[in-house]
Write an enzyme that holds these catalytic residues in place. Structure first.
Site, short mmCIF file in Angstrom:
data_model
loop_
_atom_site.label_atom_id
_atom_site.label_comp_id
_atom_site.label_asym_id
_atom_site.label_seq_id
_atom_site.Cartn_x
_atom_site.Cartn_y
_atom_site.Cartn_z
N HIS A 226 1.06 -1.00 0.03
CA HIS A 226 -0.28 -0.22 0.20
C HIS A 226 1.17 1.37 0.08
O HIS A 226 0.08 2.34 -0.63
CB HIS A 226 -0.63 -0.05 1.66
CG HIS A 226 -2.37 -1.11 0.88
ND1 HIS A 226 -2.99 -0.87 1.50
CD2 HIS A 226 -2.39 -1.97 0.23
CE1 HIS A 226 -4.04 -1.66 1.76
NE2 HIS A 226 -3.41 -2.57 0.43
N ASP A 227 1.69 1.29 0.70
CA ASP A 227 3.29 2.18 -0.08
C ASP A 227 3.48 2.79 -0.79
O ASP A 227 3.88 3.52 -1.76
CB ASP A 227 4.11 1.84 0.88
CG ASP A 227 5.57 3.11 1.66
OD1 ASP A 227 5.45 4.02 0.20
OD2 ASP A 227 5.13 3.55 2.54
#
Length: 712
Positions: A226-227
């Site tokens: 998700h980063d």
């Protein structure tokens, strides 16, 4: 051995604004024709986007949203991302209209002035020209200005990189499987759900846990993912195909690509003919327009920079901060506290799908740098730890440097937390993912190289989904003695999607963190791939709605993104390319699995990369096979070497600061930001309490004294 890609052509043309003047002589589509076509399309697309937003708000207020509508809440594009996707939609629809209404025989006809079309659509609009401060010691929120030669490289709201050319049914945008009678390499592609049913599913949960990896190992993978990447869904571009038609009646068209159920599928009795599926958002092509194939967006920065904490858009980054304080703090929840410790703030924009999960508790979703933070309870827990760590760092830095203002404290804490994520990922996580292949693909750091392309590749977004194989069917909550916590200590995973109330009103995050440390991840097994909690009950937090199939979604998404097949990627990585059943058996070391795949796909060339990559036996000491080790290793090496702000790059931190940072650990993060006092030294390894646990007083602390400064 792979050699770093050189980027002279790309670097000269990547920015949306560096458009070359058209040298066409005869223009079949004049500027007036282009302008007229774009104007008509904009009206249509803008209406579709507005209708979608209105519909989402209405349905989530109805007390009975569908699974698709709950999912859509997190997949809904916002801000600059929404503008970029809308422009991509206008571009594609305008090309269709121009082809239909003019004498053009194809959309790449040299007489079509693509530069004029680009400006008419407004393809430069989503990302205003950034004026880079080359002397700034801090990253921009958007990821711009990292590469001085090409400031947009790795920035948010740009296309995912292609390591191999896209493969679409029509060469431009339609996914394989769109047209029933069309084939791929001579064979029709199987239904995604059929592959899921016959290859991915299993019934018996016995013996599926990984005896060497903690549940935190799985959860850290999702944090890193998700980063690095996020591709929201696009809207339907025409009035003919509403979302209702797609969702309720399985009518394929425009950007609706429903996942049809095969014969005898048990979901046929309860969910109709299909699961709705909306195609991923895409962006305008960029000069010099060598390919007009659809390119999916990455809505977040490609750098490992804690963007999931701080956001990838300036407006969100500002919203997440406590600007009323001079301490550089992130905003925290003002309505609820975890025994004196902070929670993530609520996203108070109504309606909230998290409130629907428990209509009595009425706890909203959380607000974080990534909109998916409340997707499942362990993800929200990890987000909470990172938020608390930022504020802890900011307060400690203020004690060391009373003269620093809020902006300086925020940026320095952000910089340290970004380094923390990089170190934990490369030192602790990747070596036990890639195992014996680690050194091959990620050799020791040699410094920043501005010729390395750090953009997240399209294929990586599928390779990294190996983590779906590691998710167990239940989540455990444990007390201070690492024993079951309360009467509902073990909860089925599907009840924890969008579930914020269990954190706020039922124990806080400590019992969940202990579960992450002391419980195990699921082990990927060739005959037990993805738990039914994800394969049949995804986003089914209550019995009122039906669940989705994550495996089928992954397969359909491969086709949506124009992913080349299994053998193309094997060849890309220098691996053998099996052509027969016997050859595939040799690669997979599994006769039964190879036969199942061949019965479905007919040729290894057509096997979708997600299932093909995950089907391979794991490398020694790793948790992926040779193909995924190549794709993951190559991507992470590029993320590291193409990042000017990488923590080890000289000048980013001082030598003393780097020495101090090497002592960070996830266990210390837990000690500093929870009430937990006993932790394992190796948080990603499977640990048994009390044998593998130590007191927090024995765990190294991050020494911040090297950050003491007389300068403002």
């Amino acid at each position: 051995m792979w050699v770093c890609l050189q980027l002279p052509v790309f670097l000269a043309s990547v920015t949306l604004f560096e458009v070359a003047a058209s040298d066409t002589i005869a223009q079949a589509a004049s500027t007036t024709t282009i302008s007229d076509a774009v104007s008509k399309v904009k009206i249509q697309v803008n209406k579709a986007f507005l209708d979608s937003r209105t519909r989402l708000k209405t349905t989530l207020s109805s007390e009975a949203p569908t699974t698709q509508q709950l999912s859509e809440y997190f997949k809904h594009a916002k801000g600059r991302t929404r503008t970029a996707i809308r422009n991509g939609q206008v571009w594609e629809e305008s090309l269709k209209r121009l082809r239909r209404d003019t004498t053009l025989t194809n959309v790449t006809d040299p007489s079509l002035d693509l530069t004029a079309l680009s400006w008419e659509v407004g393809c430069g609009a989503p990302v205003p020209l950034v004026k880079c401060d080359e002397n700034s010691p801090y990253r921009t929120i958007t990821g711009d200005c990292n590469n001085r030669r090409s400031p947009a490289l790795g920035a948010a709201n740009r296309a995912l990189a292609r390591w191999l050319p896209a493969e679409y049914e029509d060469g431009l945008a339609l996914p394989f499987g769109w047209t029933q009678r069309k084939t791929r390499n001579g064979f029709r592609v199987p239904l995604a759900r059929e592959v899921s049913n016959k290859i991915v599913g299993y019934l018996d949960e016995e013996g599926v846990l990984d005896q060497n990896r903690s549940l935190l190992f799985m959860q850290w993978g999702q944090i890193v993912d998700h980063d690095l990447d996020f591709a929201p869904e696009t809207e339907l571009g025409s009035n003919e195909h509403s979302k209702t038609q797609c969702e309720e009646y399985c009518i394929q068209g425009d950007n609706c690509f429903p996942i049809m159920f095969p014969k005898n599928d048990p979901k046929l009795k309860t969910q109709g003919k299909c699961m709705p599926f909306f195609r991923a958002g895409f962006v305008c092509p960029t000069p010099p327009y060598q390919s007009l194939a659809r390119e999916q967006i990455n809505a977040v920065t490609s750098f490992l920079d804690a963007s999931l904490v701080y956001g990838s858009e300036p407006s969100l980054a500002s919203r997440l901060r406590n600007l009323s304080s001079p301490l550089g703090l992130m905003a925290v929840n003002q309505e609820a506290w975890d025994h004196g410790l902070a929670y993530l703030p609520f996203n108070n924009k109504k309606p909230s799908p998290c409130e629907f999960i428990n209509t009595t508790a009425r706890v909203p979703c959380f607000l974080a740098g990534d909109f998916r933070a409340s997707e499942q309870i362990l993800l929200a827990t990890a987000h909470t730890l990172l938020l608390r760590e930022h504020n802890r760092l900011a307060r400690e830095l203020k004690k060391l440097n009373p003269h620093w203002n809020g902006e300086k404290l925020y940026q320095e804490a952000r910089k340290i937390l970004g380094a923390f994520i990089q170190i934990i990922t490369f030192r602790d996580y990747l070596p036990i993912v890639l195992g014996s292949e680690m050194q091959k693909w990620i050799p020791p750091y040699q410094g920043y190289n501005n010729s390395v392309d750090p953009r997240i590749s399209n294929v990586f977004t599928f390779a990294f989904r190996f983590g779906h194989m590691e998710v167990p069917s239940t989540v455990s909550r444990l007390d201070e003695n690492y024993q079951p916590w309360g009467p509902e200590a073990e909860l089925p995973l599907h009840t924890l999607f969008f579930n914020t109330w269990r954190i706020i009103k039922d124990g806080g995050i400590d019992p969940l963190v202990r579960g992450l440390l002391a419980k195990k991840s699921k082990l990927m097994n060739q005959d037990k791939m993805v738990t039914s909690e994800l394969r049949n009950k995804l986003f089914q937090p209550t019995h009122k709605i039906h669940g989705f199939d994550l495996a089928a979604i992954n397969l359909q998404r491969c086709r949506d993104h124009g992913m080349p097949g299994y053998n193309s990627w094997r060849g890309f990585c220098g691996l053998s390319q099996p052509k027969t059943l016997k050859g595939l058996q040799t690669v997979l070391k599994n006769k039964i699995l190879a036969k199942k795949l061949m019965d479905l796909y007919k040729t290894p060339d057509n096997i979708d990369i997600w299932i093909g990559g995950n089907a391979e036996p794991m490398v020694e000491r790793g948790r992926v096979g040779p193909l995924l080790a190549c794709l993951l290793g190559r991507q992470f090496q590029q993320i590291r070497d193409g990042d000017r702000f990488w923590w080890e790059n000289p000048g980013v931190f001082t030598e003393k600061q780097r020495d101090s940072l090497q002592k960070v650990s996830f266990s210390r993060l837990i000690c500093d930001n929870t009430h937990i006092t006993k932790v394992p030294l190796h948080a990603f390894q499977a640990n048994n309490y009390p044998h593998d646990f130590v007191d927090c007083s024995t765990v190294d602390k991050l020494d911040l004294s090297p950050w003491a400064s007389r300068e403002n």
